[in-house]
Scaffold this motif. Structure first.
Motif, mmCIF file in Angstrom:
data_model
loop_
_atom_site.group_PDB
_atom_site.id
_atom_site.type_symbol
_atom_site.label_atom_id
_atom_site.label_comp_id
_atom_site.label_asym_id
_atom_site.label_seq_id
_atom_site.Cartn_x
_atom_site.Cartn_y
_atom_site.Cartn_z
ATOM 1 N N GLN A 90 0.826 -1.203 0.000
ATOM 2 C CA GLN A 90 0.000 0.000 0.000
ATOM 3 C C GLN A 90 0.865 1.259 0.000
ATOM 4 O OE1 GLN A 90 -2.181 0.690 3.625
ATOM 5 N NE2 GLN A 90 -0.674 -0.405 4.873
ATOM 6 N N PHE A 91 2.184 1.086 0.022
ATOM 7 C CA PHE A 91 3.097 2.215 0.039
ATOM 8 C C PHE A 91 3.777 2.404 -1.317
ATOM 9 C CE2 PHE A 91 2.607 1.359 4.498
ATOM 10 C CZ PHE A 91 2.654 2.622 5.082
ATOM 11 N N TYR A 92 4.137 3.634 -1.608
ATOM 12 C CA TYR A 92 4.884 3.985 -2.805
ATOM 13 C C TYR A 92 6.343 4.166 -2.412
ATOM 14 C CZ TYR A 92 0.148 5.281 -4.225
ATOM 15 O OH TYR A 92 -1.207 5.267 -4.474
ATOM 16 N N THR A 93 7.244 3.622 -3.217
ATOM 17 C CA THR A 93 8.670 3.727 -2.921
ATOM 18 C C THR A 93 9.316 4.736 -3.852
ATOM 19 O OG1 THR A 93 8.782 1.422 -2.178
ATOM 20 C CG2 THR A 93 10.858 2.493 -2.751
ATOM 21 N N LEU A 94 10.039 5.696 -3.270
ATOM 22 C CA LEU A 94 10.790 6.672 -4.048
ATOM 23 C C LEU A 94 12.249 6.608 -3.632
ATOM 24 C CD1 LEU A 94 8.407 9.779 -3.940
ATOM 25 C CD2 LEU A 94 8.732 8.172 -5.823
ATOM 26 N N ASN A 95 13.118 6.595 -4.615
ATOM 27 C CA ASN A 95 14.561 6.569 -4.373
ATOM 28 C C ASN A 95 15.108 7.983 -4.545
ATOM 29 O OD1 ASN A 95 15.267 3.465 -4.342
ATOM 30 N ND2 ASN A 95 13.812 3.786 -5.993
ATOM 31 N N ILE A 96 15.717 8.505 -3.486
ATOM 32 C CA ILE A 96 16.176 9.888 -3.467
ATOM 33 C C ILE A 96 17.660 9.936 -3.095
ATOM 34 C CG2 ILE A 96 15.827 12.183 -2.469
ATOM 35 C CD1 ILE A 96 13.382 11.129 -3.962
ATOM 36 N N ALA A 97 18.410 10.757 -3.816
ATOM 37 C CA ALA A 97 19.812 11.008 -3.461
ATOM 38 C C ALA A 97 19.913 12.377 -2.800
ATOM 39 C CB ALA A 97 20.699 10.960 -4.701
ATOM 40 N N THR A 98 20.616 12.451 -1.687
ATOM 41 C CA THR A 98 20.736 13.707 -0.949
ATOM 42 C C THR A 98 22.134 13.858 -0.382
ATOM 43 O OG1 THR A 98 19.866 14.983 0.929
ATOM 44 C CG2 THR A 98 19.901 12.596 1.168
ATOM 45 N N ASN A 99 22.507 15.089 -0.109
ATOM 46 C CA ASN A 99 23.748 15.327 0.629
ATOM 47 C C ASN A 99 23.486 15.123 2.119
ATOM 48 O OD1 ASN A 99 22.112 17.705 0.401
ATOM 49 N ND2 ASN A 99 23.758 18.871 1.344
ATOM 50 N N ALA A 100 24.526 14.805 2.841
ATOM 51 C CA ALA A 100 24.381 14.463 4.257
ATOM 52 C C ALA A 100 23.888 15.641 5.086
ATOM 53 C CB ALA A 100 25.716 13.959 4.803
ATOM 54 N N ASP A 101 24.308 16.865 4.760
ATOM 55 C CA ASP A 101 23.906 18.019 5.561
ATOM 56 C C ASP A 101 22.414 18.303 5.434
ATOM 57 O OD1 ASP A 101 26.415 18.439 6.583
ATOM 58 O OD2 ASP A 101 27.006 19.899 5.064
ATOM 59 N N SER A 102 21.850 18.141 4.243
ATOM 60 C CA SER A 102 20.404 18.325 4.079
ATOM 61 C C SER A 102 19.650 17.272 4.882
ATOM 62 C CB SER A 102 20.012 18.237 2.600
ATOM 63 O OG SER A 102 20.477 19.353 1.874
ATOM 64 N N LEU A 103 20.153 16.048 4.842
ATOM 65 C CA LEU A 103 19.502 14.964 5.583
ATOM 66 C C LEU A 103 19.559 15.229 7.086
ATOM 67 C CD1 LEU A 103 18.149 12.189 5.650
ATOM 68 C CD2 LEU A 103 20.428 11.149 5.554
ATOM 69 N N ALA A 104 20.656 15.787 7.558
ATOM 70 C CA ALA A 104 20.827 16.010 8.994
ATOM 71 C C ALA A 104 20.077 17.238 9.495
ATOM 72 C CB ALA A 104 22.307 16.153 9.329
ATOM 73 N N THR A 105 19.638 18.123 8.611
ATOM 74 C CA THR A 105 19.052 19.381 9.066
ATOM 75 C C THR A 105 17.584 19.536 8.686
ATOM 76 O OG1 THR A 105 20.000 20.478 7.101
ATOM 77 C CG2 THR A 105 21.255 20.587 9.158
ATOM 78 N N TRP A 106 17.262 19.674 7.410
ATOM 79 C CA TRP A 106 15.929 20.139 7.031
ATOM 80 C C TRP A 106 15.094 19.144 6.238
ATOM 81 C CZ3 TRP A 106 14.702 20.222 1.865
ATOM 82 C CH2 TRP A 106 15.771 20.144 0.956
ATOM 83 N N LEU A 107 15.719 18.161 5.591
ATOM 84 C CA LEU A 107 14.999 17.359 4.596
ATOM 85 C C LEU A 107 13.828 16.580 5.185
ATOM 86 C CD1 LEU A 107 14.653 16.328 1.727
ATOM 87 C CD2 LEU A 107 16.379 14.573 2.213
ATOM 88 N N LEU A 108 14.067 15.774 6.216
ATOM 89 C CA LEU A 108 13.014 14.903 6.734
ATOM 90 C C LEU A 108 11.847 15.695 7.315
ATOM 91 C CD1 LEU A 108 15.063 12.025 8.412
ATOM 92 C CD2 LEU A 108 13.924 12.030 6.195
ATOM 93 N N SER A 109 12.139 16.759 8.040
ATOM 94 C CA SER A 109 11.047 17.547 8.612
ATOM 95 C C SER A 109 10.232 18.237 7.519
ATOM 96 C CB SER A 109 11.602 18.587 9.583
ATOM 97 O OG SER A 109 12.499 19.472 8.935
ATOM 98 N N THR A 110 10.870 18.557 6.400
ATOM 99 C CA THR A 110 10.170 19.217 5.305
ATOM 100 C C THR A 110 9.234 18.268 4.570
ATOM 101 O OG1 THR A 110 11.970 20.812 4.978
ATOM 102 C CG2 THR A 110 10.472 20.462 3.122
ATOM 103 N N ILE A 111 9.682 17.042 4.326
ATOM 104 C CA ILE A 111 8.872 16.118 3.522
ATOM 105 C C ILE A 111 7.981 15.210 4.366
ATOM 106 C CG2 ILE A 111 10.574 16.131 1.669
ATOM 107 C CD1 ILE A 111 11.551 13.416 2.591
#
Length: 304
Positions: A90-111
């Motif tokens: 029931q879930f959709y899978t998306l493959n995303i490439a990110t830099n480590a600093d975005s992942l550590a700061t803003w990315l997860l809370s934004t999406i």
């Protein structure tokens, strides 16, 4: 034409690092995996897997691996576009490439709102922001965060905003290494903290300002954003850290900006394939509209 069973066996060995693990993934015996890989190597006329612990793919194997992974992502996107999601989930899978600093700061809370609302699961690949677009170009991800401004063939690019970096150190570190000033001589003996070999930001700042290259001063390599910041707070070295990560530390006096002229704005862009699923469209809109960047924002702006 590649036989799917042979390709699946090779892919499983390449991704898991062993024939036994591949056998568990495919629910067959290790000997069956070996026979399928051998048959594929015979058909292609190349050794694909170096039998070590863990197994390694050869140069020819790397080419095949990139092709199979790209095909896998393309097939997944096609199925999700036609069916709305994979048949077994029931879930959709998306493959995303990110830099480590975005992942550590803003990315997860934004999406986060879109991931929950749209039943999306993400599979993240972390690379330097100057390299993530290569993963998209190879077809290994659906989208990426990159410093590359130009769109790739078959892709679109949208500006996200600018992340500001500051050169900081702890008071104890400054007292020990820069008590007589921040200059070329003191920099030759003060340990720097650098993310990894691909991270050129610190090197460029020091070289442009003082003419020192990386072989002329000691430096730690700490390739994890949180540990990178912690090492600077602990006084192990000084380094370039995203503004998002250091505001509270500078307010409390745990970190001090030691080279204001080193402030660097890194512009980030969101790249995605032109033909994207509705879920990726939603994720794209969320990132572009809600990424918490403000251009030319000073470190002390929120000190009230």
């Amino acid at each position: 034409m590649l036989q799917s069973k042979h390709s699946e066996a090779f892919l499983a060995v390449a991704e898991t690092g062993s024939f036994d693990s591949a056998a568990e993934r495919l629910h067959i015996t290790a000997s069956a995996v070996t026979l399928r890989v051998q048959a594929l190597e015979k058909k292609l006329g190349h050794l694909l897997i170096i039998r070590e612990r863990p197994c390694r793919v050869t140069q020819a194997g790397q080419q095949l691996l990139a092709h199979l992974q790209q095909t896998k992502v393309l097939e997944q996107n096609l199925l999700e576009k036609l069916m709305g999601k994979s048949a077994c989930s029931q879930f959709y899978t998306l493959n995303i490439a990110t830099n480590a600093d975005s992942l550590a700061t803003w990315l997860l809370s934004t999406i986060q709102p879109i991931l929950i609302e749209e039943n999306i699961v993400i599979q993240l690949k972390v690379a330097d922001q100057t390299q993530t677009h290569h993963l998209l170009e190879a077809g290994l991800v659906n989208a990426c965060i990159s410093t590359e401004q130009e769109s790739l063939k078959g892709c679109e690019v949208k500006p996200i905003g600018s992340m500001r970096y500051h050169m900081v150190a702890s008071p104890q570190f400054i007292e020990r290494y820069f008590a007589h000033g921040f200059n070329r001589e003191s920099l030759r003996y003060a340990p720097a903290v650098i993310f990894n070999e691909q991270d050129q930001m610190h090197h460029e700042v020091i070289y442009n300002a003082y003419g020192l290259n990386m072989s002329q001063y000691p430096h730690h390599l700490i390739p994890a954003s949180n540990a990178f910041l912690e090492s600077i707070v602990l006084g192990l070295g000084f380094g370039m850290v995203p503004e998002f990560q250091i505001k509270e530390y500078t307010k409390q006096g745990q970190l001090i900006e030691i080279m204001p002229e080193a402030q660097t704005d890194v512009m980030l862009y969101w790249h995605h394939w032109k033909k994207q699923s509705r879920q990726l469209e939603q994720l794209t809109s969320q990132i572009i509209e809600h990424a918490p960047f403000r251009m030319n924002q000073s470190l002390n702006e929120d000190n009230d």
